[in-house]
Design a protein around this motif. Structure first.
Motif, PDB file in Angstrom:
ATOM      1  N   ASP A  50       0.948  -1.082   0.094  1.00  0.00           N
ATOM      2  CA  ASP A  50      -0.001  -0.145   0.037  1.00  0.00           C
ATOM      3  C   ASP A  50       0.915   1.109   0.016  1.00  0.00           C
ATOM      4  O   ASP A  50       1.844   1.599   0.931  1.00  0.00           O
ATOM      5  N   SER A  52      -0.384   4.559  -0.100  1.00  0.00           N
ATOM      6  CA  SER A  52      -1.275   5.242   0.254  1.00  0.00           C
ATOM      7  C   SER A  52      -0.655   6.461   1.121  1.00  0.00           C
ATOM      8  O   SER A  52      -0.695   7.822   0.885  1.00  0.00           O
ATOM      9  N   GLN A  56       0.397  10.303   0.454  1.00  0.00           N
ATOM     10  CA  GLN A  56      -0.084  11.611   0.967  1.00  0.00           C
ATOM     11  C   GLN A  56       0.948  12.341   1.870  1.00  0.00           C
ATOM     12  O   GLN A  56       0.749  13.423   1.979  1.00  0.00           O
ATOM     13  N   LEU A  79      -3.349   1.751  -3.739  1.00  0.00           N
ATOM     14  CA  LEU A  79      -4.058   2.843  -2.900  1.00  0.00           C
ATOM     15  C   LEU A  79      -4.988   1.856  -2.057  1.00  0.00           C
ATOM     16  O   LEU A  79      -5.949   1.278  -2.759  1.00  0.00           O
ATOM     17  N   LEU A  83      -6.734   9.735  -0.835  1.00  0.00           N
ATOM     18  CA  LEU A  83      -5.806  10.773  -1.000  1.00  0.00           C
ATOM     19  C   LEU A  83      -6.451  12.147  -1.026  1.00  0.00           C
ATOM     20  O   LEU A  83      -7.737  12.476  -1.456  1.00  0.00           O
TER      21      LEU A  83
END
Length: 319
Positions: A50, A52, A56, A79, A83
């Motif tokens: 992942d 994400s 971010q 993801l 986001l």
């Protein structure tokens, strides 16, 4: 004792200097000539993990440090949560870049003064029902803080035709979205390719609107509803004056409507392909009783249109 005190103070100052130097160097390492690379925050793009949090973190760093472009170049990033594209940040993807979405959430929630360019956002799991690119009227988007979305592919490859490609939403008093530019975007495999929705403000006070946005040179493919506009005819909840120009709409056996439209003075122009996929006499355009003075220029015959509104103009083909 005095000498010991001076020694401690000197050590503390040296430590603080080292920390500042490391911070300054890390910023320089993170910042590339063209922007901020997500790899500097731990996104690999090749490890099936992942990404994400790392992406971010890159967005947050850009927001806090001179709004450098955030770069995702040529890899496939996973993801597992959405986001937040913060004000002033540009998300720049390579042409071969993919964001592979696993789960159900708004993939990119977009604030004002932002842009998204290039790349593919691909929905890979059947539970997805939210929006790929989501703009809230809480952002009060206007000419001075407008949003630009360009040359992006939005693709639900799960085969479920669920979720929304682009979703603009105004639901409370004082919310509005205007003068967003969407250009060269391909949307495929969703329930709604483009959804613009203004709902009555709570308590019936004041108003909200989604007006004056431009959707140009788009391809809408294999969606159940290609363009869906939900609103009143006018305020307190209004979707008006939006322009869809030079569209290519590809129908499949899963398509139900090319256009479902409420609101006023919207313009939709383009080419619709493979009408033979549809059932005989199936209405492909639905103009509700809350529609007024809209203009549609599409290569459809009149029998494919249901119009319960007022003053809508249809440049349809003769049978």
């Amino acid at each position: 004792m005095k000498r010991q005190y001076i020694y401690i103070v000197t050590i503390a100052l040296l430590a603080a200097t080292v920390v500042l130097l490391i911070g300054s160097l890390s910023k320089e390492v993170i910042k590339e000539p063209g922007g901020v690379k997500v790899e500097a925050f731990g996104a690999d793009g090749n490890d099936q993990q992942d990404d994400s949090s790392a992406i971010q973190a890159a967005i947050d760093f850009s927001y806090e440090n001179d709004n450098q472009p955030v770069l995702l170049l040529g890899k496939s990033y996973i993801l597992k949560r959405g986001l937040q594209l913060k004000e002033g940040v540009m998300l720049e993807m390579g042409m071969a870049t993919k964001l592979l979405v696993e789960g159900n959430f708004n993939v990119l929630e977009v604030e004002g003064k932002t842009s998204i360019t290039n790349g593919t956002i691909e929905i890979t799991t059947p539970e997805f029902r939210d929006a790929t690119i989501y703009v809230s009227g809480k952002e009060q988007v206007w000419t001075t803080n407008r949003i630009n979305i360009e040359n992006v592919t939005l693709y639900n490859s799960s085969g479920t035709n669920r979720g929304k490609g682009i979703f603009f939403n105004a639901g409370s008093s004082g919310e509005f979205i205007s003068f967003v530019n969407v250009s060269g975007v391909n949307v495929s495999g969703f329930h709604s390719a483009v959804l613009l929705e203004a709902t009555p403000p709570e308590g019936g006070e004041d108003y909200n609107f989604i007006n004056g946005n431009r959707f140009v040179n788009m391809t809408l493919d294999d969606c159940i509803v290609c363009i869906q506009i939900n609103s009143g005819v006018t305020i307190p909840n209004e979707v008006s004056g939006n322009m869809f120009d030079n569209l290519q709409v590809q129908l499949t056996e899963r398509t139900d409507k090319v256009v479902m439209l409420s609101g006023s003075n919207n313009i939709i122009e383009g080419m619709v392909w493979d009408i033979a996929f549809m059932k005989d006499r199936q209405a492909l355009i639905e103009l509700t009783k809350d529609s007024s003075e809209n203009l549609l220029k599409l290569n459809l015959t009149q029998d494919r249109v249901e119009d319960e509104g007022r003053g809508n103009r249809l440049s349809a083909l003769e049978e």
